[in-house]
Design an enzyme around this catalytic site. Sequence first.
Site, PDB file in Angstrom:
ATOM      1  N   SER A 148      -4.786 -11.895  -2.719  1.00  0.00           N
ATOM      2  CA  SER A 148      -3.473 -11.543  -2.102  1.00  0.00           C
ATOM      3  C   SER A 148      -3.590 -12.179  -0.720  1.00  0.00           C
ATOM      4  CB  SER A 148      -3.494  -9.902  -1.904  1.00  0.00           C
ATOM      5  OG  SER A 148      -2.587  -9.573  -1.038  1.00  0.00           O
ATOM      6  N   TYR A 161      -7.104  -1.703   0.724  1.00  0.00           N
ATOM      7  CA  TYR A 161      -6.507  -2.703  -0.141  1.00  0.00           C
ATOM      8  C   TYR A 161      -7.063  -4.184   0.553  1.00  0.00           C
ATOM      9  CZ  TYR A 161      -3.128  -5.690  -2.860  1.00  0.00           C
ATOM     10  OH  TYR A 161      -2.550  -6.538  -3.699  1.00  0.00           O
TER      11      TYR A 161
END
Length: 257
Positions: A148, A161
């Site tokens: 990501s 996250y």
Amino acid sequence: MTTGTAMFDLSGKTALITGSSQGIGFALAQGLARFGATIVLNGRDTAKLSKAADTLRSDGANVFELAFDATDNDVVRAAINHYEGSSGPVHILINNAGMQHRTPLEDFPADKFEMLLRSNVVTAFNVGQACARHMIGRGAGRIINIASVQTALARPGIAPYTATKGAVANLTKGMATDWAKHGLNCNAIAPGYFDTPLNAALVSDPEFSNWLKNRTPAGRWGKVEELVGAAVFLSSDASSFVNGHTLFVDGGITACL
């Protein structure tokens, strides 16, 4: 050595993509199928999986459905071993399964942190290991982990996250370090902000979308099909000496302040 456009040809290869009934995983399945790969869709919801498979088949793709919970090591190993024994080798693995949860760090529920770790990191370990054991025996294989933009950057409310996606990038380096000598290529793709079901709340928030357009040099949300080229490259002979790399596909957001 394969040259020209043949370097990107995936004919005769089978690609397993976890979390592929929608969003990025489904877009990558569509893309790899168009370059000739047989696709193995994975998810836990068999109804969604069947619907996704039917859509791909209507486009002419050769598709298998393999439903399993990627957080359960024993279940993963049994599913991969059964597929390899009954249907043939998995040449390409894309570890896409994952989730998000947004809460200020001081209030972040411990159980949600554990869930993020299991969904985003443990799944990549479980499926990566299960597939690699077969790939090692064949002396070849491609593993692509979906990282990501948060692998490199943080934003308020998603610290856990961010931690998991940093772990995915380092796990990718570890996979390459251990398995490159066996003929495996292990890399990661780090998407920026893409219009997906996972980001639906952000996409529908005008304030966030305006911030994103101003913050990203490309000035817009990414489209999931724009990840296909990176996935095909890392799945094909074109990337034969690329290993342990995280490829950011983010419209330039990590390149500037």
